[in-house]
Scaffold this motif. Structure first.
Motif, PDB file in Angstrom:
ATOM      1  N   VAL A  86       0.830  -1.204   0.000  1.00  0.00           N
ATOM      2  CA  VAL A  86       0.000   0.000   0.000  1.00  0.00           C
ATOM      3  C   VAL A  86       0.863   1.252   0.000  1.00  0.00           C
ATOM      4  O   VAL A  86       0.486   2.282  -0.578  1.00  0.00           O
ATOM      5  N   LEU A  87       2.046   1.182   0.631  1.00  0.00           N
ATOM      6  CA  LEU A  87       2.950   2.323   0.579  1.00  0.00           C
ATOM      7  C   LEU A  87       3.450   2.541  -0.842  1.00  0.00           C
ATOM      8  O   LEU A  87       3.579   3.675  -1.306  1.00  0.00           O
ATOM      9  N   THR A  88       3.759   1.447  -1.539  1.00  0.00           N
ATOM     10  CA  THR A  88       4.199   1.559  -2.929  1.00  0.00           C
ATOM     11  C   THR A  88       3.130   2.226  -3.778  1.00  0.00           C
ATOM     12  O   THR A  88       3.422   3.040  -4.652  1.00  0.00           O
ATOM     13  N   ASN A  89       1.882   1.901  -3.512  1.00  0.00           N
ATOM     14  CA  ASN A  89       0.781   2.456  -4.306  1.00  0.00           C
ATOM     15  C   ASN A  89       0.689   3.969  -4.170  1.00  0.00           C
ATOM     16  O   ASN A  89       0.484   4.682  -5.163  1.00  0.00           O
ATOM     17  N   ILE A  90       0.827   4.479  -2.951  1.00  0.00           N
ATOM     18  CA  ILE A  90       0.658   5.926  -2.763  1.00  0.00           C
ATOM     19  C   ILE A  90       1.903   6.699  -3.184  1.00  0.00           C
ATOM     20  O   ILE A  90       1.877   7.930  -3.247  1.00  0.00           O
ATOM     21  N   LEU A  91       2.987   5.979  -3.502  1.00  0.00           N
ATOM     22  CA  LEU A  91       4.223   6.643  -3.926  1.00  0.00           C
ATOM     23  C   LEU A  91       4.484   6.464  -5.414  1.00  0.00           C
ATOM     24  O   LEU A  91       5.613   6.540  -5.877  1.00  0.00           O
ATOM     25  N   TYR A 105      -1.617  14.314 -10.062  1.00  0.00           N
ATOM     26  CA  TYR A 105      -2.764  13.861  -9.270  1.00  0.00           C
ATOM     27  C   TYR A 105      -2.363  12.609  -8.501  1.00  0.00           C
ATOM     28  O   TYR A 105      -2.616  11.497  -8.931  1.00  0.00           O
ATOM     29  N   PRO A 106      -1.674  12.762  -7.385  1.00  0.00           N
ATOM     30  CA  PRO A 106      -1.161  11.595  -6.660  1.00  0.00           C
ATOM     31  C   PRO A 106      -2.267  10.741  -6.054  1.00  0.00           C
ATOM     32  O   PRO A 106      -3.381  11.196  -5.825  1.00  0.00           O
ATOM     33  N   ILE A 107      -1.923   9.498  -5.823  1.00  0.00           N
ATOM     34  CA  ILE A 107      -2.818   8.591  -5.102  1.00  0.00           C
ATOM     35  C   ILE A 107      -2.696   8.932  -3.620  1.00  0.00           C
ATOM     36  O   ILE A 107      -1.617   8.854  -3.045  1.00  0.00           O
ATOM     37  N   TYR A 108      -3.811   9.312  -3.014  1.00  0.00           N
ATOM     38  CA  TYR A 108      -3.775   9.776  -1.629  1.00  0.00           C
ATOM     39  C   TYR A 108      -3.870   8.641  -0.611  1.00  0.00           C
ATOM     40  O   TYR A 108      -3.478   8.810   0.530  1.00  0.00           O
ATOM     41  N   GLY A 109      -4.412   7.537  -1.017  1.00  0.00           N
ATOM     42  CA  GLY A 109      -4.532   6.433  -0.082  1.00  0.00           C
ATOM     43  C   GLY A 109      -4.670   5.121  -0.805  1.00  0.00           C
ATOM     44  O   GLY A 109      -5.080   5.069  -1.974  1.00  0.00           O
ATOM     45  N   SER A 110      -4.321   4.038  -0.133  1.00  0.00           N
ATOM     46  CA  SER A 110      -4.450   2.698  -0.706  1.00  0.00           C
ATOM     47  C   SER A 110      -4.659   1.708   0.424  1.00  0.00           C
ATOM     48  O   SER A 110      -4.053   1.837   1.495  1.00  0.00           O
ATOM     49  N   ALA A 111      -5.538   0.748   0.184  1.00  0.00           N
ATOM     50  CA  ALA A 111      -5.851  -0.243   1.219  1.00  0.00           C
ATOM     51  C   ALA A 111      -5.999  -1.620   0.598  1.00  0.00           C
ATOM     52  O   ALA A 111      -6.287  -1.763  -0.596  1.00  0.00           O
ATOM     53  N   ILE A 112      -5.776  -2.631   1.422  1.00  0.00           N
ATOM     54  CA  ILE A 112      -6.059  -4.024   1.064  1.00  0.00           C
ATOM     55  C   ILE A 112      -6.950  -4.566   2.171  1.00  0.00           C
ATOM     56  O   ILE A 112      -6.497  -4.784   3.294  1.00  0.00           O
ATOM     57  N   THR A 165     -12.260 -12.734  11.800  1.00  0.00           N
ATOM     58  CA  THR A 165     -11.258 -11.692  11.922  1.00  0.00           C
ATOM     59  C   THR A 165     -11.257 -10.813  10.682  1.00  0.00           C
ATOM     60  O   THR A 165     -11.490 -11.272   9.569  1.00  0.00           O
ATOM     61  N   ILE A 166     -11.017  -9.517  10.866  1.00  0.00           N
ATOM     62  CA  ILE A 166     -10.928  -8.579   9.751  1.00  0.00           C
ATOM     63  C   ILE A 166      -9.577  -7.881   9.823  1.00  0.00           C
ATOM     64  O   ILE A 166      -9.050  -7.616  10.904  1.00  0.00           O
ATOM     65  N   TYR A 167      -9.044  -7.573   8.656  1.00  0.00           N
ATOM     66  CA  TYR A 167      -7.723  -6.967   8.600  1.00  0.00           C
ATOM     67  C   TYR A 167      -7.645  -6.115   7.350  1.00  0.00           C
ATOM     68  O   TYR A 167      -8.040  -6.543   6.260  1.00  0.00           O
ATOM     69  N   CYS A 168      -7.136  -4.877   7.485  1.00  0.00           N
ATOM     70  CA  CYS A 168      -7.081  -3.958   6.348  1.00  0.00           C
ATOM     71  C   CYS A 168      -5.906  -3.002   6.483  1.00  0.00           C
ATOM     72  O   CYS A 168      -6.037  -1.902   7.029  1.00  0.00           O
ATOM     73  N   PRO A 169      -4.703  -3.413   6.009  1.00  0.00           N
ATOM     74  CA  PRO A 169      -3.588  -2.471   5.996  1.00  0.00           C
ATOM     75  C   PRO A 169      -3.892  -1.297   5.067  1.00  0.00           C
ATOM     76  O   PRO A 169      -4.339  -1.489   3.937  1.00  0.00           O
TER      77      PRO A 169
END
Length: 467
Positions: A86-91, A105-112, A165-169
């Motif tokens: 997700v860090l790679t996505n926003i960079l 127009y950068p990507i401001y956020g990304s999640a999985i 269980t739920i998980y979302c980095p």
């Protein structure tokens, strides 16, 4: 996509479990899609952004997920790897170069985000996955994040809901007014805030109004088999980017057709237009050009009605006018005046009035139309009823004087029924002003939308006045 972390195959979480029971379609779709959701965002230039989420979803489902292992389904990635994704996505802007769409127009956020029960392994989590830029210590002291050993805000367990269980980095660009986030870059990823979004709210809950980015694509896949990405409605990202944005969600589907979750990217709303597109003015299709013509015809009809009313009053003692029953002629003139004025609210739109004002005009039109028509119709009906009564008495060779008050009962009954029905319509299912979201041709339309049950009232009004 470039990985910031190590090889995902270096560590393999332990597993040996079965997939959780799939959520049934009725439960997954137990919500209403937002009225402002649109597919008009799919501009050609925006494909580069959406492909970021599509690539992550493809990697996770086809490379890093083993659904046919001897010990059951398992993942070939760790929480650290997911965080780095997700860090790679926003960079992405660093790879496009100055002036690229990512830079502009950068990507401001990304999640999985994983479906409840899909990600259950805690190996790797017990050691802690560092999220320094999201910590209070980092916000309070910029120098704190410069320490490579910063390990606050470690995730050591998983959130659990009724389904599992739920998980979302989640990685995002912090508010630009906070200096600590300005160093967020591929060389300094520790300045990029990341967190487990499931700790903020349950994104898998269909009752959560903030979870459209997850619940909508899940519903579309389970109900309709849609595997393509989903654009959310525009929203304000309070607390993170603090900007208006939209989210693109790409379903993560295993090779055997199991819904595993979604991969997302968040983009500023302004990024939905590029180059010359941003300079194209939106056509709101206002009534500016046709409004004067409509008001002209309305004015002419109203003036004629007033002239007829004045003429009737002036010659009220003339034998011809007396024989035509001037009382009912006046009522007909008043009805024509009211009916003609119904064109006035039709000339309203949000270029000259507020949304509330337009909604009032939407409801004023049927009121004036109904009252005007029923006034004319009731007067004519009463006039004919009086004539029939006189003719009936003439056949019996008896003289009778029919007074005006004797034939006003049908008038009041018809008018009363219309007023009651219009009052109920206004109270239960009023018409409101609606403005559509600009489409791919940059056109928007405003119109009056009737509430549920409006057709019932229209039917009753038609029966009262026509039957």
């Amino acid at each position: 996509m470039r990985q910031l972390g190590g090889n995902p195959g270096d560590r393999r979480p332990e597993s040996g479990r079965r997939l959780p029971a799939a959520l049934d379609v009725e439960s997954a779709c137990d919500f209403e899609f937002p009225a402002t959701q649109t597919t008009s965002y799919r501009k050609t230039e925006f494909v580069l952004h959406s492909r970021v989420a599509e690539l992550v979803a493809s990697q996770l489902s086809n490379v890093f997920y083993d659904g046919d292992g001897s010990d059951g389904p398992s993942w070939l990635v760790t929480p650290q790897n997911l965080r780095d994704m997700v860090l790679t996505n926003i960079l992405q802007d660093s790879e496009g170069g100055e002036g690229s769409s990512y830079s502009k127009y950068p990507i401001y956020g990304s999640a999985i985000a994983f479906e409840p029960g899909i990600w259950e392994d805690v190996q790797g989590l017990s050691e802690g996955v560092t999220y320094p830029a999201a910590s209070e210590a980092c916000l309070a002291d910029e120098d704190y994040c410069a320490d490579s050993n910063a390990t606050t805000y470690e995730i050591t367990d998983l959130i659990t809901n009724d389904q599992g269980t739920i998980y979302c980095p989640f990685g995002f660009r912090g508010p630009p007014d906070q200096a600590v986030y300005r160093g967020c870059s591929p060389d300094e990823p520790r300045f990029c805030p990341t967190m487990d979004l499931s700790r903020a709210y349950d994104y898998s809950d269909v009752a959560n109004e903030f979870a459209e980015w997850y619940t909508a694509p899940r519903c579309l896949f389970l109900r309709d088999g849609v595997e393509t990405g989903y654009w959310t409605s525009p929203y304000f990202d309070e607390g993170a980017g603090n900007i208006n944005m939209v989210t693109y969600s790409q379903p993560i589907i295993s090779q055997n057709g199991t819904f595993l979750g979604v991969a997302t990217i968040d983009v500023e709303v302004d990024a939905l237009c590029y180059a010359d597109q941003c300079d194209v003015a939106i056509d709101y299709n206002y009534l500016t050009n046709i409004r004067p013509l409509g008001l002209l015809f309305s004015s002419l009809a109203m003036i004629v009605s007033l002239l007829c009313l004045g003429w009737t009053q002036y010659y009220r003692k003339d034998k011809v006018v007396v024989a035509s029953q001037p009382f009912f002629l006046r009522i007909i003139c008043v009805g024509c005046l009211i009916l003609s004025s119904s064109i006035i609210p039709l000339s309203y739109d949000d270029s000259i009035a507020s949304i509330q004002g337009c909604s009032r005009a939407c409801m004023a039109f049927p009121w004036l139309l109904s009252v005007g028509f029923s006034t004319i119709f009731a007067a004519l009906f009463s006039k004919v009823w009086r004539l029939n009564k006189v003719m009936a008495q003439a056949q019996s060779a008896s003289r009778v004087k029919v007074k005006i008050k004797d034939v006003l009962m049908p008038f009041f009954v018809l008018m009363g029924l219309n007023l009651i029905l219009m009052t109920l319509w206004t109270s239960i299912a009023p018409r409101v002003w609606v403005r559509t979201v600009p489409d791919e041709n940059y056109e928007s339309y405003g119109y009056c939308q009737s509430g549920k049950g409006a057709k019932v009232f229209l039917g009753f009004i038609a029966v009262v006045n026509i039957a």
